[in-house]
Design a protein around this motif. Sequence first.
Motif, PDB file in Angstrom:
ATOM      1  N   GLU A 137      50.006  26.012 -69.822  1.00  0.00           N
ATOM      2  CA  GLU A 137      51.239  26.292 -68.826  1.00  0.00           C
ATOM      3  C   GLU A 137      50.773  26.125 -67.521  1.00  0.00           C
ATOM      4  O   GLU A 137      51.295  25.333 -66.577  1.00  0.00           O
ATOM      5  N   TYR A 138      49.600  26.850 -67.163  1.00  0.00           N
ATOM      6  CA  TYR A 138      49.272  26.661 -65.786  1.00  0.00           C
ATOM      7  C   TYR A 138      49.075  25.292 -65.421  1.00  0.00           C
ATOM      8  O   TYR A 138      49.076  24.325 -64.171  1.00  0.00           O
ATOM      9  N   GLU A 139      48.303  24.169 -66.395  1.00  0.00           N
ATOM     10  CA  GLU A 139      47.865  22.844 -65.998  1.00  0.00           C
ATOM     11  C   GLU A 139      49.085  22.445 -65.910  1.00  0.00           C
ATOM     12  O   GLU A 139      49.365  21.230 -65.071  1.00  0.00           O
ATOM     13  N   PHE A 140      50.227  22.364 -66.650  1.00  0.00           N
ATOM     14  CA  PHE A 140      51.549  21.755 -66.778  1.00  0.00           C
ATOM     15  C   PHE A 140      52.261  21.854 -65.369  1.00  0.00           C
ATOM     16  O   PHE A 140      52.638  20.756 -64.677  1.00  0.00           O
ATOM     17  N   GLU A 141      52.097  23.119 -64.909  1.00  0.00           N
ATOM     18  CA  GLU A 141      52.844  23.571 -63.583  1.00  0.00           C
ATOM     19  C   GLU A 141      52.109  22.865 -62.420  1.00  0.00           C
ATOM     20  O   GLU A 141      52.651  22.258 -61.505  1.00  0.00           O
ATOM     21  N   ARG A 142      50.706  22.866 -62.501  1.00  0.00           N
ATOM     22  CA  ARG A 142      49.978  22.241 -61.569  1.00  0.00           C
ATOM     23  C   ARG A 142      50.118  20.557 -61.572  1.00  0.00           C
ATOM     24  O   ARG A 142      50.318  19.978 -60.475  1.00  0.00           O
ATOM     25  N   GLY A 143      50.377  19.990 -62.629  1.00  0.00           N
ATOM     26  CA  GLY A 143      50.520  18.691 -62.906  1.00  0.00           C
ATOM     27  C   GLY A 143      52.003  18.078 -62.377  1.00  0.00           C
ATOM     28  O   GLY A 143      52.152  17.359 -61.397  1.00  0.00           O
ATOM     29  N   LYS A 144      52.887  19.113 -62.371  1.00  0.00           N
ATOM     30  CA  LYS A 144      54.231  19.020 -61.991  1.00  0.00           C
ATOM     31  C   LYS A 144      54.314  18.864 -60.279  1.00  0.00           C
ATOM     32  O   LYS A 144      54.901  18.320 -59.696  1.00  0.00           O
ATOM     33  N   GLU A 145      53.409  19.978 -59.947  1.00  0.00           N
ATOM     34  CA  GLU A 145      53.336  20.173 -58.317  1.00  0.00           C
ATOM     35  C   GLU A 145      52.849  18.963 -57.789  1.00  0.00           C
ATOM     36  O   GLU A 145      53.190  18.497 -56.869  1.00  0.00           O
ATOM     37  N   GLN A 146      51.749  18.061 -58.409  1.00  0.00           N
ATOM     38  CA  GLN A 146      50.911  17.182 -57.846  1.00  0.00           C
ATOM     39  C   GLN A 146      52.011  16.103 -58.126  1.00  0.00           C
ATOM     40  O   GLN A 146      51.699  15.082 -56.894  1.00  0.00           O
ATOM     41  N   ILE A 147      52.657  15.829 -58.965  1.00  0.00           N
ATOM     42  CA  ILE A 147      53.711  14.617 -59.127  1.00  0.00           C
ATOM     43  C   ILE A 147      54.497  14.911 -58.107  1.00  0.00           C
ATOM     44  O   ILE A 147      54.978  14.004 -57.431  1.00  0.00           O
ATOM     45  N   GLY A 148      55.262  16.178 -57.825  1.00  0.00           N
ATOM     46  CA  GLY A 148      56.167  16.352 -56.685  1.00  0.00           C
ATOM     47  C   GLY A 148      55.541  16.115 -55.363  1.00  0.00           C
ATOM     48  O   GLY A 148      56.263  15.276 -54.550  1.00  0.00           O
ATOM     49  N   ALA A 149      54.366  16.399 -55.099  1.00  0.00           N
ATOM     50  CA  ALA A 149      53.636  16.024 -53.801  1.00  0.00           C
ATOM     51  C   ALA A 149      53.698  14.756 -53.491  1.00  0.00           C
ATOM     52  O   ALA A 149      53.742  13.943 -52.630  1.00  0.00           O
ATOM     53  N   ALA A 150      53.141  13.770 -54.547  1.00  0.00           N
ATOM     54  CA  ALA A 150      53.090  12.321 -54.661  1.00  0.00           C
ATOM     55  C   ALA A 150      54.153  11.623 -54.182  1.00  0.00           C
ATOM     56  O   ALA A 150      54.251  10.769 -53.334  1.00  0.00           O
TER      57      ALA A 150
END
Length: 103
Positions: free
Chosen positions: A56-69
């Motif tokens: 769950e943590y890694e999924f949320e982190r990935g979502k944040e990175q995609i949003g930032a990109a």
Amino acid sequence: MTTVHPMDPETQITGNLDAKSVADKAKHVAETAKDSVYDVRERATSAAHNARDRAEYEFERGKEQIGAARDEAERAVKSNPGLAVAGALGVGVLIGMALTSRR
């Protein structure tokens, strides 16, 4: 024939095992096995929860990175729309060339 372990204190004292001591030993082995199964179950449950939490943590982190990109790409397009259109045109030409060369 009953197998007697020579290091067993009761065997050393009495020289034999009676039915009660065999039953007591069997009960002790069963309780030990039950405790071991419980411990393994608890550790497996804990490991599963930890794995779920990490996923769950890694999924949320990935979502944040995609949003930032995505935000960075939007800023780049807004700051230089001509370059963005030229880049899109170039990509389109390359895709078109790749598709027509396959035929």
